[in-house]
Design an enzyme around this catalytic site. Structure first.
Site, PDB file in Angstrom:
ATOM      1  CD  GLU A  40      -2.974  -0.756  -0.139  1.00 46.15           C
ATOM      2  OE1 GLU A  40      -2.966   0.358  -0.670  1.00 46.15           O
ATOM      3  OE2 GLU A  40      -3.669  -1.707  -0.557  1.00 46.15           O
ATOM      4  CE1 TYR A 123      -6.844   3.088  -0.834  1.00 46.79           C
ATOM      5  CE2 TYR A 123      -4.498   3.192  -0.317  1.00 46.79           C
ATOM      6  CZ  TYR A 123      -5.570   2.546  -0.899  1.00 46.79           C
ATOM      7  OH  TYR A 123      -5.373   1.356  -1.526  1.00 46.79           O
ATOM      8  CG  ASP A 141      -8.015   4.400  -4.667  1.00 43.52           C
ATOM      9  OD1 ASP A 141      -9.248   4.256  -4.677  1.00 43.52           O
ATOM     10  OD2 ASP A 141      -7.264   3.790  -5.442  1.00 43.52           O
TER      11      ASP A 141
END
Length: 388
Positions: A40, A123, A141
């Site tokens: 991520e 996020y 996102d």
DNA sequence: AACCCGGGGGC
DNA sequence: GCCCCAGGGTT
């Protein structure tokens, strides 16, 4: 806000689409929280295709949280070289130290704890909670913004607070209980492969029967976004200072542009100044060194995101027989042999220069890219060899 | 809310 | 060229 029937339709269509169309990605094999976290962070403003080689290389060298905490910052940065947004690497290291110190080396599960970690915002916290731990948490996102802006035909800029709020609320409402891991990733994959920024492949979309912007013919104008500001051009001079078989490199400050990366001394050329004059001035200001410019090695063009740079590189010699750099604006300076340069992380324009003077093809030095890119010719066109 | 941070993909 | 990308931090 959302009709229960519509919600159920969206959930069902998206989940079954994901079952058949999800991309096979390394971190989806085991859903280890550690791998989800690293992926991520790497994926922030970075496409899957770009980060994939970095991810594989990272996992070989840093297989768990502890290995990052034990590593030196320079080595962590070296594994990040070329990925951009270098503070991400520094934040990973800081987070690793926190996890080792306060959480026994395993990634914490509580959403509020995750959200507080360096480099983890709304996020990424939502992504780790839902994808790693399968908790019913939303994430928003660029993909989710685009999909929902099209699905509901939003005509206000997504940068606006109210629009953001609507999108987050809707993303939360849409989560099917107990299946956030699959659902949120379905949104990602749909955004990356079907609901594309330009020329979306609506005919392949499982939601095309529900999509308001498709019905209105506005899909290619969604999401509405504010304009960006234009970018500047700068011209810089850098010096490869040779002395007794070594060259001088210096480390950039920990904050600001490209933090902690190494570079050749030099700086911006002031108005009315020649590149050589600028270089001599910069060596004085940054290192209290008197140098003489010999030949111009190359002029290199490089486009960063927010500015363009034209970099003039010179071979230099110290005026003094025993040059002693004094650290002023530089953080650290080292004399290194050319073969050692690969151990240091450099900004992209400097890396081009190193590849050039070491007689390598531009792509070859990116040792973490398993396959050379096919755009050597294009890179070469940016490099003007003025003298051999 | 507006900036800053970066490299690459793709058209 | 230009826009965009699995955003976060700072001011």
């Amino acid at each position: 806000m959302l009709q229960p029937k519509t919600r159920l339709q969206i959930q069902t269509l998206l989940l079954s689409w994901f079952d058949e169309n999800q991309r096979p990605l390394p971190w989806r094999e085991k859903y280890r929280p550690y791998e989800i976290w690293i992926s991520e962070i790497m994926l922030q403003q970075t496409q899957v295709k770009t980060m994939l080689p970095y991810f594989r290389r990272w996992m070989e060298r840093f297989p768990d949280v502890q290995s990052i905490a034990d590593a030196r910052e320079d080595e962590v940065l070296k594994h990040w070289e070329g990925l951009g947004y270098y503070s991400r690497a520094v934040n990973i290291r800081r987070t690793a130290e926190i996890i080792v110190r306060h959480h026994g080396g395993t990634f914490p599960k509580a959403h509020s704890t995750i959200l507080g970690m360096p480099g983890i915002g709304p996020y990424t916290a939502g992504a780790i909670s839902s994808i790693a731990f399968n908790e019913d948490r939303p994430l928003v996102d660029g993909n989710v913004e685009r999909i929902l802006a099209r699905l509901f035909n939003l005509d206000t800029p997504v940068e606006e607070k109210n629009t953001r709020k609507f999108i987050w609320n809707t993303a939360e409402e849409l989560i099917p209980a107990g299946r956030a891991r699959q659902f949120n990733q379905a949104l990602m994959d749909l955004g990356a492969t079907v609901c594309l920024p330009r020329r979306p492949a609506c005919e392949k979309c499982p939601l095309n029967g529900l999509c308001e912007s498709r019905r209105m013919g506005t899909a290619d104008r969604r999401p509405v976004t504010n304009r960006r500001k234009d970018i500047a051009s700068i011209e810089v001079a850098v010096g490869i200072l040779h002395h007794r078989g070594r060259v001088l490199i210096q480390k950039r400050p920990a904050s600001g542009l490209m933090p902690n990366l190494w570079e050749f001394p030099g700086g911006k050329i002031h108005p009315g100044e020649s590149p050589e004059q600028a270089l001599i001035r910069e060596f004085r200001e940054e290192l209290e060194l008197e140098v003489r410019c010999r030949e111009r090695l190359a002029s290199i063009r490089h486009n960063y995101t927010s500015f363009r740079v034209l970099l003039h590189a010179f071979l230099c010699r110290p005026a003094d027989s025993r040059p002693r750099p004094v650290l002023r604006s530089a953080v650290e300076a080292r004399w290194v042999v050319v073969e050692e340069l690969d151990q240091y992380a450099f900004p992209a324009a400097n890396r081009k220069l190193i590849d050039l003077v070491s007689g390598r093809k531009p792509a070859a030095a990116r040792n973490h890219r398993p396959e050379p890119r096919n755009d050597d010719a294009e890179d070469g066109a940016n490099v003007v060899l003025l003298k051999k």
